[in-house]
Scaffold this motif. Structure first.
Motif, PDB file in Angstrom:
ATOM      1  N   ALA A 115     -29.628 -15.758 -65.256  1.00 32.38           N
ATOM      2  CA  ALA A 115     -30.213 -14.827 -64.288  1.00 32.38           C
ATOM      3  C   ALA A 115     -31.301 -13.969 -64.918  1.00 32.38           C
ATOM      4  CB  ALA A 115     -29.125 -13.936 -63.692  1.00 32.38           C
ATOM      5  N   ARG A 116     -31.275 -13.791 -66.236  1.00 31.89           N
ATOM      6  CA  ARG A 116     -32.320 -13.022 -66.913  1.00 31.89           C
ATOM      7  C   ARG A 116     -33.625 -13.796 -66.998  1.00 31.89           C
ATOM      8  NH1 ARG A 116     -27.845 -11.460 -70.607  1.00 31.89           N
ATOM      9  NH2 ARG A 116     -28.572 -12.884 -72.220  1.00 31.89           N
ATOM     10  N   HIS A 117     -33.551 -15.125 -66.812  1.00 36.35           N
ATOM     11  CA  HIS A 117     -34.721 -15.976 -67.023  1.00 36.35           C
ATOM     12  C   HIS A 117     -35.127 -16.794 -65.802  1.00 36.35           C
ATOM     13  CE1 HIS A 117     -34.424 -15.271 -71.394  1.00 36.35           C
ATOM     14  NE2 HIS A 117     -33.122 -15.389 -71.224  1.00 36.35           N
ATOM     15  N   VAL A 118     -34.154 -17.202 -65.001  1.00 34.69           N
ATOM     16  CA  VAL A 118     -34.407 -18.095 -63.871  1.00 34.69           C
ATOM     17  C   VAL A 118     -33.927 -17.431 -62.601  1.00 34.69           C
ATOM     18  CG1 VAL A 118     -33.965 -20.369 -62.885  1.00 34.69           C
ATOM     19  CG2 VAL A 118     -34.064 -20.096 -65.373  1.00 34.69           C
ATOM     20  N   HIS A 119     -34.798 -17.338 -61.607  1.00 40.75           N
ATOM     21  CA  HIS A 119     -34.463 -16.688 -60.347  1.00 40.75           C
ATOM     22  C   HIS A 119     -34.520 -17.734 -59.236  1.00 40.75           C
ATOM     23  CE1 HIS A 119     -36.484 -13.117 -62.554  1.00 40.75           C
ATOM     24  NE2 HIS A 119     -35.215 -13.200 -62.880  1.00 40.75           N
ATOM     25  N   LEU A 120     -33.456 -18.549 -59.141  1.00 43.70           N
ATOM     26  CA  LEU A 120     -33.448 -19.642 -58.176  1.00 43.70           C
ATOM     27  C   LEU A 120     -33.520 -19.124 -56.741  1.00 43.70           C
ATOM     28  CD1 LEU A 120     -30.717 -21.921 -59.813  1.00 43.70           C
ATOM     29  CD2 LEU A 120     -33.205 -22.125 -59.991  1.00 43.70           C
ATOM     30  N   ASP A 121     -32.871 -18.015 -56.487  1.00 42.50           N
ATOM     31  CA  ASP A 121     -32.860 -17.436 -55.138  1.00 42.50           C
ATOM     32  C   ASP A 121     -33.402 -16.013 -55.151  1.00 42.50           C
ATOM     33  OD1 ASP A 121     -31.533 -19.704 -53.882  1.00 42.50           O
ATOM     34  OD2 ASP A 121     -29.756 -19.082 -54.993  1.00 42.50           O
ATOM     35  N   GLY A 122     -34.357 -15.759 -56.024  1.00 43.23           N
ATOM     36  CA  GLY A 122     -34.870 -14.414 -56.201  1.00 43.23           C
ATOM     37  C   GLY A 122     -34.074 -13.679 -57.271  1.00 43.23           C
ATOM     38  N   ALA A 123     -34.683 -12.672 -57.852  1.00 42.25           N
ATOM     39  CA  ALA A 123     -34.025 -11.913 -58.924  1.00 42.25           C
ATOM     40  C   ALA A 123     -32.762 -11.241 -58.387  1.00 42.25           C
ATOM     41  CB  ALA A 123     -34.985 -10.873 -59.485  1.00 42.25           C
ATOM     42  N   ASP A 124     -31.673 -11.324 -59.145  1.00 38.85           N
ATOM     43  CA  ASP A 124     -30.404 -10.727 -58.752  1.00 38.85           C
ATOM     44  C   ASP A 124     -29.955  -9.761 -59.841  1.00 38.85           C
ATOM     45  OD1 ASP A 124     -27.863 -10.017 -57.997  1.00 38.85           O
ATOM     46  OD2 ASP A 124     -27.178 -12.052 -57.582  1.00 38.85           O
ATOM     47  N   PRO A 125     -30.312  -8.475 -59.722  1.00 38.21           N
ATOM     48  CA  PRO A 125     -29.956  -7.514 -60.762  1.00 38.21           C
ATOM     49  C   PRO A 125     -28.449  -7.336 -60.906  1.00 38.21           C
ATOM     50  CG  PRO A 125     -30.787  -6.374 -58.828  1.00 38.21           C
ATOM     51  CD  PRO A 125     -31.044  -7.839 -58.613  1.00 38.21           C
ATOM     52  N   TYR A 126     -27.701  -7.568 -59.833  1.00 39.21           N
ATOM     53  CA  TYR A 126     -26.248  -7.436 -59.908  1.00 39.21           C
ATOM     54  C   TYR A 126     -25.647  -8.519 -60.808  1.00 39.21           C
ATOM     55  CZ  TYR A 126     -26.666  -4.143 -56.044  1.00 39.21           C
ATOM     56  OH  TYR A 126     -27.000  -3.065 -55.271  1.00 39.21           O
ATOM     57  N   LEU A 127     -26.169  -9.734 -60.686  1.00 42.99           N
ATOM     58  CA  LEU A 127     -25.691 -10.824 -61.531  1.00 42.99           C
ATOM     59  C   LEU A 127     -26.033 -10.564 -62.991  1.00 42.99           C
ATOM     60  CD1 LEU A 127     -24.378 -13.573 -61.872  1.00 42.99           C
ATOM     61  CD2 LEU A 127     -26.570 -14.643 -61.282  1.00 42.99           C
ATOM     62  N   VAL A 128     -27.229 -10.041 -63.248  1.00 42.25           N
ATOM     63  CA  VAL A 128     -27.640  -9.743 -64.624  1.00 42.25           C
ATOM     64  C   VAL A 128     -26.658  -8.779 -65.277  1.00 42.25           C
ATOM     65  CG1 VAL A 128     -29.411  -8.638 -66.048  1.00 42.25           C
ATOM     66  CG2 VAL A 128     -30.083 -10.213 -64.228  1.00 42.25           C
ATOM     67  N   LEU A 129     -26.190  -7.777 -64.519  1.00 39.23           N
ATOM     68  CA  LEU A 129     -25.265  -6.786 -65.070  1.00 39.23           C
ATOM     69  C   LEU A 129     -23.802  -7.211 -64.944  1.00 39.23           C
ATOM     70  CD1 LEU A 129     -26.793  -3.383 -63.883  1.00 39.23           C
ATOM     71  CD2 LEU A 129     -27.140  -4.595 -66.049  1.00 39.23           C
ATOM     72  N   GLY A 130     -23.554  -8.302 -64.220  1.00 38.49           N
ATOM     73  CA  GLY A 130     -22.175  -8.737 -64.060  1.00 38.49           C
ATOM     74  C   GLY A 130     -21.373  -7.841 -63.141  1.00 38.49           C
ATOM     75  N   VAL A 131     -22.019  -7.312 -62.100  1.00 33.11           N
ATOM     76  CA  VAL A 131     -21.348  -6.450 -61.127  1.00 33.11           C
ATOM     77  C   VAL A 131     -21.573  -7.013 -59.729  1.00 33.11           C
ATOM     78  CG1 VAL A 131     -21.549  -4.382 -62.552  1.00 33.11           C
ATOM     79  CG2 VAL A 131     -23.399  -4.963 -60.966  1.00 33.11           C
ATOM     80  N   SER A 132     -20.976  -6.386 -58.750  1.00 33.44           N
ATOM     81  CA  SER A 132     -21.089  -6.827 -57.360  1.00 33.44           C
ATOM     82  C   SER A 132     -21.833  -5.789 -56.531  1.00 33.44           C
ATOM     83  CB  SER A 132     -19.684  -7.041 -56.780  1.00 33.44           C
ATOM     84  OG  SER A 132     -19.742  -7.189 -55.364  1.00 33.44           O
ATOM     85  N   PRO A 133     -22.564  -6.222 -55.504  1.00 33.63           N
ATOM     86  CA  PRO A 133     -23.219  -5.260 -54.598  1.00 33.63           C
ATOM     87  C   PRO A 133     -22.216  -4.344 -53.900  1.00 33.63           C
ATOM     88  CG  PRO A 133     -24.162  -7.444 -54.320  1.00 33.63           C
ATOM     89  CD  PRO A 133     -22.947  -7.607 -55.197  1.00 33.63           C
ATOM     90  N   GLN A 134     -20.949  -4.770 -53.860  1.00 33.28           N
ATOM     91  CA  GLN A 134     -19.920  -3.951 -53.217  1.00 33.28           C
ATOM     92  C   GLN A 134     -19.378  -2.859 -54.147  1.00 33.28           C
ATOM     93  OE1 GLN A 134     -19.865  -7.550 -52.696  1.00 33.28           O
ATOM     94  NE2 GLN A 134     -21.033  -6.872 -50.888  1.00 33.28           N
ATOM     95  N   ASP A 135     -19.687  -2.931 -55.441  1.00 31.92           N
ATOM     96  CA  ASP A 135     -19.202  -1.934 -56.388  1.00 31.92           C
ATOM     97  C   ASP A 135     -19.882  -0.589 -56.162  1.00 31.92           C
ATOM     98  OD1 ASP A 135     -17.539  -3.757 -57.658  1.00 31.92           O
ATOM     99  OD2 ASP A 135     -19.048  -4.317 -59.141  1.00 31.92           O
ATOM    100  N   ASP A 136     -19.156   0.496 -56.371  1.00 29.02           N
ATOM    101  CA  ASP A 136     -19.802   1.806 -56.255  1.00 29.02           C
ATOM    102  C   ASP A 136     -20.684   2.023 -57.486  1.00 29.02           C
ATOM    103  OD1 ASP A 136     -18.291   3.205 -58.402  1.00 29.02           O
ATOM    104  OD2 ASP A 136     -16.604   3.030 -57.024  1.00 29.02           O
ATOM    105  N   PHE A 137     -21.629   2.951 -57.342  1.00 28.42           N
ATOM    106  CA  PHE A 137     -22.654   3.100 -58.370  1.00 28.42           C
ATOM    107  C   PHE A 137     -22.064   3.586 -59.695  1.00 28.42           C
ATOM    108  CE2 PHE A 137     -26.325   5.213 -60.440  1.00 28.42           C
ATOM    109  CZ  PHE A 137     -27.140   4.095 -60.552  1.00 28.42           C
ATOM    110  N   SER A 138     -20.988   4.342 -59.647  1.00 27.12           N
ATOM    111  CA  SER A 138     -20.383   4.819 -60.896  1.00 27.12           C
ATOM    112  C   SER A 138     -19.849   3.646 -61.723  1.00 27.12           C
ATOM    113  CB  SER A 138     -19.256   5.813 -60.592  1.00 27.12           C
ATOM    114  OG  SER A 138     -18.218   5.194 -59.846  1.00 27.12           O
ATOM    115  N   LYS A 139     -19.305   2.650 -61.053  1.00 23.60           N
ATOM    116  CA  LYS A 139     -18.815   1.463 -61.763  1.00 23.60           C
ATOM    117  C   LYS A 139     -19.979   0.675 -62.341  1.00 23.60           C
ATOM    118  CE  LYS A 139     -16.028  -2.705 -61.214  1.00 23.60           C
ATOM    119  NZ  LYS A 139     -15.163  -3.510 -60.294  1.00 23.60           N
ATOM    120  N   ILE A 140     -21.056   0.584 -61.581  1.00 23.08           N
ATOM    121  CA  ILE A 140     -22.239  -0.145 -62.053  1.00 23.08           C
ATOM    122  C   ILE A 140     -22.839   0.558 -63.265  1.00 23.08           C
ATOM    123  CG2 ILE A 140     -24.610  -0.779 -61.450  1.00 23.08           C
ATOM    124  CD1 ILE A 140     -23.585  -1.187 -58.557  1.00 23.08           C
ATOM    125  N   ARG A 141     -22.923   1.885 -63.203  1.00 30.18           N
ATOM    126  CA  ARG A 141     -23.457   2.653 -64.320  1.00 30.18           C
ATOM    127  C   ARG A 141     -22.589   2.475 -65.572  1.00 30.18           C
ATOM    128  NH1 ARG A 141     -24.151   7.313 -61.974  1.00 30.18           N
ATOM    129  NH2 ARG A 141     -22.024   8.036 -62.405  1.00 30.18           N
TER     130      ARG A 141
END
Length: 247
Positions: A172-198
């Motif tokens: 995911a850091r190099h290939v964006h098959l379906d557009g860049a996915d910052p959540y995948l790069v960090l290994g988190v989910s869009p459903q996670d609250d921001f404190s968990k992502i941080r």
């Protein structure tokens, strides 16, 4: 830069090794690794460094050949991640050209590198992750990552004991098959609250900090690949932060 030849200061060694193997490909490169083992039988650290450099050159060349064509852009990408003094350019080019004749034998070099990781490192070894980052840098140099190159990289990851989820994050850091996915790069989910992502972002930054890599025994020469990874982590966190502020 993935590997710095200057730290070895063994110009005559490369001349002797390359002179001994001639210009054949295939198993000849394996004999070179055996020659390294024999020449430095009493010097394990230098043997480790030289084995690492030979394996990296060979894997880089075979990565470029994975889609059938070695492009000028891929050769330049190799030169960007592999630093060597001008006086060694001819020797490096000769070894690279031997290896790039075909893809055969790449697994042996991947196994050689896997064996150089710190004992007890387990899966997802940071040093080997840097190597995969460097190979992705070469693969995407011509503007896209070919399907055969992804197969090649996936097999390298298997040999390196990089699990599937971790490999997807690297990709995911190099290939964006379906557009860049910052959540995948960090290994988190869009459903996670921001404190968990941080918290996850800070953990990743801590794990991949240059000082931490040095403490783990990751060669200094691999830190440029680590710096590129840090840039990807920072960009992913910035993108998520911006998205959450706008929500």
């Amino acid at each position: 830069m993935i590997f710095d030849f200057a730290c070895l200061q063994i110009s005559s060694l490369w001349e002797r090794l390359l002179g001994a193997i001639g210009d054949a490909a295939g198993g000849v490169l394996g004999r070179m690794l055996e020659a390294v083992r024999t020449v430095f039988e009493g010097d394990p650290e230098t043997r480790r460094q030289v084995s690492f450099s030979v394996a990296i050159i060979a894997l880089s060349a075979k990565m470029a050949k994975a889609d059938g064509i070695v492009s000028e852009a891929e050769v330049k990408a190799f030169q960007q991640i592999f630093d060597f003094p001008d006086e060694e350019a001819r020797n490096v080019a000769r070894l690279y050209n031997l290896a790039r004749q075909d893809v055969a034998g790449y697994e042996a070099y991947a196994l050689k590198l896997a064996g150089l990781c710190s004992p007890g490192a387990g899966d997802n070894c940071p040093m080997l992750e840097n190597v995969v980052d460097g190979l992705f840098h070469i693969a995407k140099a011509d503007g896209l990552v070919h399907e055969d190159e992804l197969v090649f990289l996936g097999r390298i990851a298997d040999i390196f004991h990089i699990n599937e989820a971790h490999f997807r994050r690297i990709m995911a850091r190099h290939v964006h098959l379906d557009g860049a996915d910052p959540y995948l790069v960090l290994g988190v989910s869009p459903q996670d609250d921001f404190s968990k992502i941080r918290k996850q972002y800070r953990l990743l930054v801590s794990e991949h900090h240059p000082d931490r890599l040095i403490a783990r025994g990751v060669p200094v020469a691999l830190h440029t690949a680590a710096n590129e990874r840090m840039a990807a982590l920072n960009a992913a966190y910035a993108a998520i932060s911006k998205e959450r502020r706008a929500a």
